[in-house]
Design an enzyme around this catalytic site. Sequence first.
Site, PDB file in Angstrom:
ATOM      1  N   GLU A 340       0.830  -1.256  -0.049  1.00 49.65           N
ATOM      2  CA  GLU A 340       0.072  -0.068  -0.063  1.00 49.65           C
ATOM      3  C   GLU A 340       0.748   1.302   0.065  1.00 49.65           C
ATOM      4  O   GLU A 340       0.337   2.314  -0.390  1.00 49.65           O
ATOM      5  CB  GLU A 340      -0.954   0.113   1.143  1.00 49.65           C
ATOM      6  CG  GLU A 340      -0.285  -0.046   2.510  1.00 49.65           C
ATOM      7  CD  GLU A 340      -0.239  -1.400   2.799  1.00 49.65           C
ATOM      8  OE1 GLU A 340       0.044  -1.398   4.429  1.00 49.65           O
ATOM      9  OE2 GLU A 340       0.021  -2.445   2.341  1.00 49.65           O
ATOM     10  N   ASP A 382      16.515  16.827 -31.872  1.00 54.14           N
ATOM     11  CA  ASP A 382      16.638  17.631 -33.338  1.00 54.14           C
ATOM     12  C   ASP A 382      18.079  18.297 -33.319  1.00 54.14           C
ATOM     13  O   ASP A 382      18.855  18.156 -32.417  1.00 54.14           O
ATOM     14  CB  ASP A 382      15.740  18.754 -33.617  1.00 54.14           C
ATOM     15  CG  ASP A 382      15.929  19.776 -32.363  1.00 54.14           C
ATOM     16  OD1 ASP A 382      16.605  19.702 -31.602  1.00 54.14           O
ATOM     17  OD2 ASP A 382      15.044  20.807 -32.467  1.00 54.14           O
ATOM     18  N   ASP A 649      11.608  21.233 -30.192  1.00 55.66           N
ATOM     19  CA  ASP A 649      10.796  22.353 -29.872  1.00 55.66           C
ATOM     20  C   ASP A 649       9.973  23.104 -31.164  1.00 55.66           C
ATOM     21  O   ASP A 649       9.367  24.018 -30.869  1.00 55.66           O
ATOM     22  CB  ASP A 649      11.879  23.506 -29.516  1.00 55.66           C
ATOM     23  CG  ASP A 649      12.639  23.742 -30.740  1.00 55.66           C
ATOM     24  OD1 ASP A 649      12.669  23.357 -31.607  1.00 55.66           O
ATOM     25  OD2 ASP A 649      13.597  24.776 -30.610  1.00 55.66           O
ATOM     26  N   ASP A 746       5.506   0.055   7.261  1.00 57.85           N
ATOM     27  CA  ASP A 746       5.369   1.057   6.347  1.00 57.85           C
ATOM     28  C   ASP A 746       5.955   2.297   6.526  1.00 57.85           C
ATOM     29  O   ASP A 746       6.774   3.064   5.701  1.00 57.85           O
ATOM     30  CB  ASP A 746       3.696   1.113   6.017  1.00 57.85           C
ATOM     31  CG  ASP A 746       3.257   0.166   5.289  1.00 57.85           C
ATOM     32  OD1 ASP A 746       4.016  -0.582   4.640  1.00 57.85           O
ATOM     33  OD2 ASP A 746       1.955   0.077   5.179  1.00 57.85           O
TER      34      ASP A 746
END
Length: 906
Positions: A340, A382, A649, A746
């Site tokens: 959990e 690019d 971009d 936990d």
Amino acid sequence: MKKNTSVLTRFLARSNFFAGTKANIAATPTPISAQLIEMARLPIDTVLEKLGSSTDGLLDREAAERLEQHGQNTVSHEAVKSIPHQLLDRFKNPLNILLLVLAAVSFSMGDKESSAIISVMVLLSVFLSFLQEYRSSNAAEKLRAMVSTTATVLRKDKRAGVPKEVSDAFNIRLNPHGSEKKEIPIEKLVPGDIIHLSAGDMIPADIRLLTAKDLFINQASLTGESLPVEKFPAPANPKTTDALQLENICFMGTNVISGTATAVIVTTGANTYFGGLASVISTERVMTSFDRGVSRFTWLMLRFIMVMVPLVFLINGFTKGNWPEAFLFAMAVAVGLTPEMLPMIVTVNLGKGAIAMSRKKVIVKRLNAIQNFGAMDVLCTDKTGTLTQDHIILEKHLDIYGEKNQAVLEYAFLNSYYQSGLKNLLDVAVLKHVEMHEQLHVENQYRKIDEIPFDFVRRRMSVVVEGNGKHLLICKGAVEEVFSVCSDSAAEDTVFALDETHLARLREVTRALNEDGFRVIAIAYKEIDGKQATYSVKDESDLTLVGYIAFLDPPKESAAAAIAALNRHGVAVKILTGDNDIVTRKVCKTVGMHVDRIVLGSEVEAMSDMELAKLAETVEVFARLSPAQKAKVIKALHLKGHVVGFLGDGINDGPALKAADVGISVDTAVDIAKESADIILLEKNLMVLEEGVIEGRKVFGNIIKYIKMGASSNFGNMFSVLGASALLPFLPMAPIQILTNNLLYDFSQTAIPTDHVDDEYIAKPRQWDIGNITRFMLFIGPISSIFDYVTYFVMYFVFHANTVAQASLFQTGWFVESLFSQTLIIHIIRTGKIPFLESRASLPLILTSITICGIGIWLPMSPFAQALGFSALPSTYWPILGGIMLTYMVLTQLVKSWFIKRYGLN
């Protein structure tokens, strides 16, 4: 389309001028492309007739009707979900759904404490994730250019059709031209509108030119070309089949560098070329490697639970006869087996990574992208502005034989200095040599006489200056066009006739420069004795060729180092550009990339997915790619199991950004690219990416610690619970004890996000490997079960906790041993080295481990002992527990070391 000065400055700074070798971008065949090609081939009168327009424009009434018919001139954006919808999406996770079901069952059985604990964990995880991504998305939205965008439109005067006698009678004043210019918001533009364009304007729709003067358009955001292209209104060549190569069509999202034009709008909004790309980009994202990894682990745990819980319920029900108690115990086991804390651990880790990256000028829009950053083993990018500086510089000034020559620079400087009108970027690059101004004593030595402007036919321009009593005509332009007006050439103070033999040699020099990626401009001059006041094109004859100036968008100084650093960290860099292969080859070689072969877009289009996948692993550079082809290359790399990032971009980068596991853009990118991106860089710098890769691997490393811990612990507990349920006359641990144990364990894991990650772990990409996790679980999990059974033996035979009356003592002994083993074993699992000696956990993780162990010791003697069903443990229990823990940790370390040697560190 009018913008404020800062925006105009930004676009001019990011643009270039004279068109070099055009990129042969293979446009995706679409109805949009077909319509534009048809309009490009037709005469202007026919185009206007088809669009129901005229050179006077539309009436406002006609425009309003068309706006109703075609809709606003806007493109699809990624759908922005409402806050409730975003929250619901985060709840729709198998793990969260299971936990909420268990919480509801616990509540219905009267176990309100367990129900509250589980619910709080789910809510915290969901809201932490939502808040982090909501803030990041808002920050990204603020990066948009908040300016009012309008276009200059020609609209008919609504009174233009009024008869003269009526206008005279009612004193109606008519516009003599029958139309007027208006500034209107671009979203109100419609097909058939006539617009005016000038330098700095954005193209507001897909348009067909009617008139043009010295018009240059920057199409880099669509095609990736580093240099602008020239446009003029003549009908297109019928053989042109690529819409992006049409010289009389301009596309939405591109911008005017210089010149003026009038045009008719052909398509608007989603029907534009840009709109077609945007509609693809605005669809749902594909599942990334991180999403797939978390999903696979979640379902692995769920399968264990679906097998384990019914078995526990049935075994305890049949052996002990108390079915309600058996059901509560089975529910408690289900909660114990459920990881959990996984959503919270993942969210906190990713949030911590996002904060760390924000300090390095990186905005994380989607938290999951941080882990994908670390798992990335291929970065596609690019060229322009990433490897290069995204601005033109004058790199060389050479004589006709290719040797450096100062006189050539002097001639070029005088030409650019006295050229009137808007300085293009090549002129700006020349004029940066300010030392020439002083050396030539420009104002004192020279006076401008006249200018012969540039045009598309001649592809050259000249200025005439007076100096030393003579007129000097200085011409610059495209190489072949300047050659055609030269009769002589000069080198080393010698002038000789320019015949075919010399021309062949000169062409070799310019060809070599072009192959090195330079944009070459030829320089020639002529001294004129006459005192004429004006000059014309006919005076551009019998010139003397003196040499060339060569321009380049140079590589960034950091590019080579950044690529080398990424390669050292196991990330291969591949270039996916729309620019031509000649320029691309030169730039890539300069930054140290291997360019044995460049694959062109036409080749990509012809390949099957598997053929491209095989080729893409070995080739580093792809050129002349369309937007769809960039995405195709990325998908091909996915087929080979690569985690792919893409940095872009432009409008043409949108599909690739969407297809990648992690899409990266910059704050100066077009909006559609920023929407598609997972991460936005405030600096377009590969070095920032390297830092992001490291941060991503740290995040993944800490997440995988919890994954391995939870998987192995749960697998071991399965054997322990099943055996104890079958062999003992009582429950091995009460339901409330299981939940308390689970809560404390936990809590001890909440410090994992603060932990250090070994350098060896972050040295290379780490991907989700459910097979490796399963193997780790199978080898490490049973070790804890062995020592659980040792504890059973001790409690049952040594301390005689073997009857129902002594069940509390047995349960207490196993509770403490189980809590200690789960809390301390993280220090073994967290590193591939020897814990405490070669690798030490972070201080918060050490402190939480000590705190939880301390609580485990205190609880059996605390005021809560009776409520939790605990009994005081004998003093001899503690040294036995110490021996069990020491042996357990040593054995686990030995098995872990063997496992890493056998299966590797992951």
